[in-house]
Scaffold this motif. Structure first.
Motif, PDB file in Angstrom:
ATOM      1  N   ASN A 190       4.848 -83.175-104.511  1.00  0.00           N
ATOM      2  CA  ASN A 190       3.902 -83.967-103.476  1.00  0.00           C
ATOM      3  C   ASN A 190       3.448 -85.346-104.041  1.00  0.00           C
ATOM      4  O   ASN A 190       3.676 -85.384-105.214  1.00  0.00           O
ATOM      5  N   GLN A 193      -0.987 -84.784-104.537  1.00  0.00           N
ATOM      6  CA  GLN A 193      -1.514 -83.500-105.096  1.00  0.00           C
ATOM      7  C   GLN A 193      -1.481 -83.626-106.557  1.00  0.00           C
ATOM      8  O   GLN A 193      -2.672 -83.332-107.201  1.00  0.00           O
ATOM      9  N   ASN A 197      -5.149 -82.865-107.569  1.00  0.00           N
ATOM     10  CA  ASN A 197      -5.390 -81.386-107.932  1.00  0.00           C
ATOM     11  C   ASN A 197      -4.298 -80.930-108.653  1.00  0.00           C
ATOM     12  O   ASN A 197      -3.488 -80.210-108.120  1.00  0.00           O
ATOM     13  N   ASP A 201      -0.299 -77.345-108.725  1.00  0.00           N
ATOM     14  CA  ASP A 201       1.167 -77.224-109.268  1.00  0.00           C
ATOM     15  C   ASP A 201       1.301 -76.376-110.328  1.00  0.00           C
ATOM     16  O   ASP A 201       2.283 -75.750-110.568  1.00  0.00           O
ATOM     17  N   VAL A 260       2.691 -77.771-100.118  1.00  0.00           N
ATOM     18  CA  VAL A 260       1.967 -78.672 -99.269  1.00  0.00           C
ATOM     19  C   VAL A 260       2.418 -78.328 -98.004  1.00  0.00           C
ATOM     20  O   VAL A 260       3.485 -78.742 -97.589  1.00  0.00           O
ATOM     21  N   ILE A 391      -3.183 -79.680 -99.574  1.00  0.00           N
ATOM     22  CA  ILE A 391      -4.046 -80.433-100.310  1.00  0.00           C
ATOM     23  C   ILE A 391      -4.955 -81.319 -99.490  1.00  0.00           C
ATOM     24  O   ILE A 391      -6.251 -81.654 -99.795  1.00  0.00           O
ATOM     25  N   THR A 395      -9.029 -81.668 -99.638  1.00  0.00           N
ATOM     26  CA  THR A 395      -9.595 -82.866 -99.841  1.00  0.00           C
ATOM     27  C   THR A 395     -10.682 -83.367 -98.958  1.00  0.00           C
ATOM     28  O   THR A 395     -11.735 -83.562 -99.127  1.00  0.00           O
ATOM     29  N   HIS A 407      -6.579 -73.603-103.413  1.00  0.00           N
ATOM     30  CA  HIS A 407      -5.123 -73.440-102.840  1.00  0.00           C
ATOM     31  C   HIS A 407      -5.048 -71.831-102.998  1.00  0.00           C
ATOM     32  O   HIS A 407      -4.892 -71.310-103.917  1.00  0.00           O
TER      33      HIS A 407
END
Length: 424
Positions: A190, A193, A197, A201, A260, A391, A395, A407
């Motif tokens: 992504n 992301q 964060n 991943d 995502v 994400i 956020t 997540h």
């Protein structure tokens, strides 16, 4: 709904025929109004799917330039697609509003500030490197965020934390499975992301390897195209889609895994987006068929028995792009329960939190009202942690929460042998 498109336009343009077919499916029942976030907030018929359909019909049927009224109400649409889940007639609102936004982009000149903001979003957000540096600059200048003009202020306030300047998912490579290979998968990288964060991943890679997946981070893969697509910029969106289709086709994978959910909805639509491109249409359909949310793949593979029983109460926030866009509704909660968590669902789970990609920047007032409504419902559950699959939602919601938000894959990774999520 009765339509009156000119026969020559119907004969000449597949997209016109598609819009005509979608409009004719609508029976004016109004069920969609009850689940539309903007109608719930504003009570204006033109801020409901039914009202927007009337506006789009008039504009597209008569092939006339978009008016200020049309732009105002179409811009207010979050594209949450709750109306698609609600509609008893199966109206394909998603593709209809796509047609409308592309027509607006071609025929309407926005005020200067809007043009500059949209240009900035399209130039920065789809590119991880540019986004990282933009967020770093915003973080360093955060005391001045309140001085930014208008909607640029919402963009400046995104940089609440120092962005990560590197991520485990950066760079093309193949990552081996733990134990026998059950499946070869591409994991989509992504745009934002890895900066906002990167642990999501990392948790995804650990979790998939633990379940027998050989992972490909494909050379040439980039933005899914959703950011520009939702601004009506058809050709840039298709260019991103073509690049990804070629990258994943060359990688020779069994699945394309997306963590995502906003991207997942777009990738699953590549077959439709590129249907008129003879050089790549077949590959695009194949990639769309292989695209899965990470929870869909884990449900298919079967979650390993948890090595620890966290016993936490989890409030599950269903991202709109997952529950409405992809119609993935049961897998995340079932996996969390199988991993030993007690899962609760908030009131009004169908209503958007107000994130919706760049909506929190382009429509900050409505976005913040929806966030306040969502966080109130989440707090009422008195959970230990909130889990979601997007994400953007994380956020957007985080500033209004008094409990951690993570997540879904971070909790599943922890339960099956990975590290405890840092925010816990």
């Amino acid at each position: 709904m009765q339509t009156n498109f000119a026969p020559e336009r119907l004969a000449a343009d597949r997209l016109v025929r598609e819009a005509n077919d979608i409009l004719r499916t609508c029976v004016h029942c109004g069920f969609c109004t009850a689940t539309c976030p903007t109608y719930v907030l504003l009570g204006d018929e033109l801020d409901s799917p039914r009202g927007r359909i009337y506006l789009l019909k008039d504009m597209l049927e008569n092939d006339k330039p978009a008016s200020d009224t049309v732009v105002k109400h179409i811009d207010r649409c979050l594209t949450c697609l709750s109306c698609i889940s609600t509609c008893p007639s199966g109206v394909d609102y998603m593709h209809l509003v796509d047609h409308g936004r592309a027509h607006i982009e071609r025929t309407y000149r926005r005020p200067l500030q809007d043009r500059l903001l949209r240009r900035l979003l399209a130039t920065v957000v789809p590119y991880t490197g540019r986004f990282r540096w933009a967020m770093l600059g915003g973080w360093l200048a955060r005391p001045l965020a309140g001085l930014a003009p208008g909607r640029f202020r919402a963009l400046a306030r995104m940089a609440r934390k120092r962005p990560a300047l590197r991520s485990e998912i950066d760079g093309a490579r193949v990552i081996s499975a733990e134990g026998p290979v059950r499946m070869r998968v591409a994991v989509m990288r992504n745009c934002v992301q890895p900066a906002l964060n990167p642990e999501i991943d990392s948790a995804t890679l650990r979790l998939l390897r633990r379940h027998g997946c050989e992972i490909v981070i494909a050379e040439g893969q980039g933005c899914c195209g959703a950011v520009v697509h939702h601004m009506g910029q058809e050709e840039p969106a298709k260019a991103f889609a073509r690049a990804n289709v070629r990258a994943w086709t060359a990688a020779g994978v069994d699945r394309v895994v997306v963590n995502v959910s906003g991207c997942g909805t777009t990738v699953k639509d590549y077959g439709h987006m590129l249907a008129d491109d003879p050089d790549i249409a077949d590959d695009a359909r194949a990639i769309s068929a292989k695209a899965v949310d990470v929870t869909e793949l884990l449900a298919e593979l079967g979650l390993k028995d948890p090595v620890k029983e966290p016993g936490l109460t989890v409030a599950y926030h269903a991202a709109c792009s997952l529950q409405h866009g992809q119609q993935v509704k049961t897998h995340p909660k079932a996996l969390l329960e199988a991993a030993g968590f007690h899962v609760k669902t908030p009131m009004e789970p169908h209503l958007c939190c107000g994130s919706a990609g760049t909506y929190s920047i382009t429509q900050p007032d409505l976005s913040h009202q929806l966030r306040a409504r969502k966080t109130e419902n989440l707090h009422a559950l008195k959970a230990d942690v909130i889990a979601t699959g997007n994400i953007g939602c994380m956020t957007h919601l985080e500033p209004g929460l008094d409990v951690p938000i993570v997540h879904t894959v971070q909790l599943l990774d922890w339960a099956t042998g990975g590290p405890k999520p840092p925010t816990l």
